[in-house]
Write a protein that holds these residues in place. Structure first.
Motif, PDB file in Angstrom:
ATOM      1  N   GLN A   1       0.840  -1.189   0.000  1.00 28.03           N
ATOM      2  CA  GLN A   1       0.000   0.000   0.000  1.00 28.03           C
ATOM      3  C   GLN A   1       0.879   1.243   0.000  1.00 28.03           C
ATOM      4  N   SER A   2       0.428   2.261  -0.705  1.00 29.69           N
ATOM      5  CA  SER A   2       1.166   3.523  -0.671  1.00 29.69           C
ATOM      6  C   SER A   2       0.849   4.240   0.633  1.00 29.69           C
ATOM      7  N   GLU A   3       1.854   4.867   1.177  1.00 29.27           N
ATOM      8  CA  GLU A   3       1.684   5.596   2.424  1.00 29.27           C
ATOM      9  C   GLU A   3       1.300   7.034   2.116  1.00 29.27           C
ATOM     10  N   ASN A   4       0.481   7.610   2.953  1.00 33.07           N
ATOM     11  CA  ASN A   4       0.093   9.004   2.769  1.00 33.07           C
ATOM     12  C   ASN A   4       1.181   9.894   3.350  1.00 33.07           C
ATOM     13  N   ARG A   5       2.028  10.385   2.457  1.00 32.16           N
ATOM     14  CA  ARG A   5       3.126  11.255   2.872  1.00 32.16           C
ATOM     15  C   ARG A   5       2.919  12.631   2.282  1.00 32.16           C
ATOM     16  N   LYS A   6       3.660  13.569   2.804  1.00 32.60           N
ATOM     17  CA  LYS A   6       3.628  14.928   2.297  1.00 32.60           C
ATOM     18  C   LYS A   6       4.203  14.942   0.881  1.00 32.60           C
ATOM     19  N   LYS A   7       3.550  15.626  -0.039  1.00 26.52           N
ATOM     20  CA  LYS A   7       3.975  15.667  -1.437  1.00 26.52           C
ATOM     21  C   LYS A   7       5.238  16.514  -1.578  1.00 26.52           C
ATOM     22  N   ASN A   8       6.187  16.004  -2.368  1.00 25.58           N
ATOM     23  CA  ASN A   8       7.426  16.709  -2.649  1.00 25.58           C
ATOM     24  C   ASN A   8       7.522  16.881  -4.165  1.00 25.58           C
ATOM     25  N   ASP A   9       7.538  18.111  -4.641  1.00 22.66           N
ATOM     26  CA  ASP A   9       7.526  18.377  -6.074  1.00 22.66           C
ATOM     27  C   ASP A   9       8.872  18.147  -6.752  1.00 22.66           C
ATOM     28  N   THR A  10       9.932  17.949  -6.001  1.00 27.79           N
ATOM     29  CA  THR A  10      11.252  17.784  -6.615  1.00 27.79           C
ATOM     30  C   THR A  10      11.607  16.321  -6.876  1.00 27.79           C
ATOM     31  N   VAL A  11      10.838  15.376  -6.342  1.00 19.82           N
ATOM     32  CA  VAL A  11      11.116  13.961  -6.561  1.00 19.82           C
ATOM     33  C   VAL A  11       9.906  13.270  -7.189  1.00 19.82           C
ATOM     34  N   GLN A  12      10.189  12.217  -7.941  1.00 21.83           N
ATOM     35  CA  GLN A  12       9.146  11.398  -8.551  1.00 21.83           C
ATOM     36  C   GLN A  12       9.117  10.050  -7.849  1.00 21.83           C
ATOM     37  N   VAL A  13       7.974   9.668  -7.347  1.00 21.61           N
ATOM     38  CA  VAL A  13       7.794   8.385  -6.688  1.00 21.61           C
ATOM     39  C   VAL A  13       7.271   7.393  -7.718  1.00 21.61           C
ATOM     40  N   TYR A  14       7.754   6.162  -7.660  1.00 22.05           N
ATOM     41  CA  TYR A  14       7.287   5.107  -8.558  1.00 22.05           C
ATOM     42  C   TYR A  14       7.393   3.766  -7.850  1.00 22.05           C
ATOM     43  N   PHE A  15       6.650   2.775  -8.352  1.00 26.30           N
ATOM     44  CA  PHE A  15       6.739   1.428  -7.803  1.00 26.30           C
ATOM     45  C   PHE A  15       7.754   0.658  -8.626  1.00 26.30           C
ATOM     46  N   ASP A  16       8.843   0.231  -7.985  1.00 23.88           N
ATOM     47  CA  ASP A  16       9.902  -0.519  -8.651  1.00 23.88           C
ATOM     48  C   ASP A  16       9.452  -1.974  -8.769  1.00 23.88           C
ATOM     49  N   THR A  17       9.239  -2.444  -9.998  1.00 21.28           N
ATOM     50  CA  THR A  17       8.724  -3.796 -10.200  1.00 21.28           C
ATOM     51  C   THR A  17       9.773  -4.868  -9.943  1.00 21.28           C
ATOM     52  N   GLU A  18      11.044  -4.518  -9.979  1.00 28.15           N
ATOM     53  CA  GLU A  18      12.091  -5.496  -9.670  1.00 28.15           C
ATOM     54  C   GLU A  18      12.238  -5.684  -8.162  1.00 28.15           C
ATOM     55  N   ALA A  19      12.237  -4.592  -7.420  1.00 26.43           N
ATOM     56  CA  ALA A  19      12.396  -4.657  -5.969  1.00 26.43           C
ATOM     57  C   ALA A  19      11.064  -4.863  -5.251  1.00 26.43           C
ATOM     58  N   GLN A  20       9.947  -4.694  -5.969  1.00 25.75           N
ATOM     59  CA  GLN A  20       8.602  -4.815  -5.401  1.00 25.75           C
ATOM     60  C   GLN A  20       8.414  -3.881  -4.211  1.00 25.75           C
ATOM     61  N   ASP A  21       8.852  -2.629  -4.402  1.00 24.78           N
ATOM     62  CA  ASP A  21       8.730  -1.626  -3.353  1.00 24.78           C
ATOM     63  C   ASP A  21       8.700  -0.241  -3.989  1.00 24.78           C
ATOM     64  N   TRP A  22       8.304   0.745  -3.199  1.00 24.61           N
ATOM     65  CA  TRP A  22       8.254   2.118  -3.684  1.00 24.61           C
ATOM     66  C   TRP A  22       9.639   2.734  -3.656  1.00 24.61           C
ATOM     67  N   ARG A  23       9.983   3.482  -4.708  1.00 29.39           N
ATOM     68  CA  ARG A  23      11.257   4.172  -4.828  1.00 29.39           C
ATOM     69  C   ARG A  23      10.996   5.584  -5.327  1.00 29.39           C
ATOM     70  N   CYS A  24      12.044   6.411  -5.307  1.00 29.86           N
ATOM     71  CA  CYS A  24      11.918   7.761  -5.847  1.00 29.86           C
ATOM     72  C   CYS A  24      13.257   8.222  -6.405  1.00 29.86           C
ATOM     73  N   PHE A  25      13.196   9.250  -7.241  1.00 30.80           N
ATOM     74  CA  PHE A  25      14.400   9.869  -7.790  1.00 30.80           C
ATOM     75  C   PHE A  25      14.129  11.348  -7.970  1.00 30.80           C
ATOM     76  N   LYS A  26      15.211  12.132  -8.015  1.00 28.13           N
ATOM     77  CA  LYS A  26      15.066  13.568  -8.253  1.00 28.13           C
ATOM     78  C   LYS A  26      14.672  13.781  -9.700  1.00 28.13           C
TER      79      LYS A  26
END
Length: 96
Positions: A65-90
């Motif tokens: 499940q995605s967690e309800n976190r504060k939105k950050n406009d400088t990073v993109q969140v995505y679901f990594d299908t290899e690691a089966q977890d949420w990741r982000c990058f600038k």
């Protein structure tokens, strides 16, 4: 367009380069909403990372499940299908 201006203020690069990066980010998010996408970005330590990510609910397991976190406009969140977890990058570091 607001993302391009934000990149311009943060990075000091030319506005045309920032506009290209903003469009790349936008296109990536649109593709990730419907499928799994292979993309590249530069990690904070300077190395390149190949990632397979999605934002589509049909590819994200129900147990993660995605967690309800504060939105950050400088990073993109995505679901990594290899690691089966949420990741982000600038967003500025997207190579695509």
């Amino acid at each position: 367009m607001s993302a391009a201006w934000r990149f311009f203020r943060i990075s000091g690069q030319s506005f045309s380069e920032c506009l290209k990066r903003a469009w790349s980010n936008f296109k990536l998010v649109q593709k990730m909403k419907t499928s799994i996408v292979k993309f590249y970005f530069q990690k904070v330590d300077g190395t390149m990372r190949e990632a397979y990510g999605t934002l589509s609910d049909k590819f994200i397991p129900k147990t993660v499940q995605s967690e309800n976190r504060k939105k950050n406009d400088t990073v993109q969140v995505y679901f990594d299908t290899e690691a089966q977890d949420w990741r982000c990058f600038k967003k500025l570091n997207l190579i695509y």
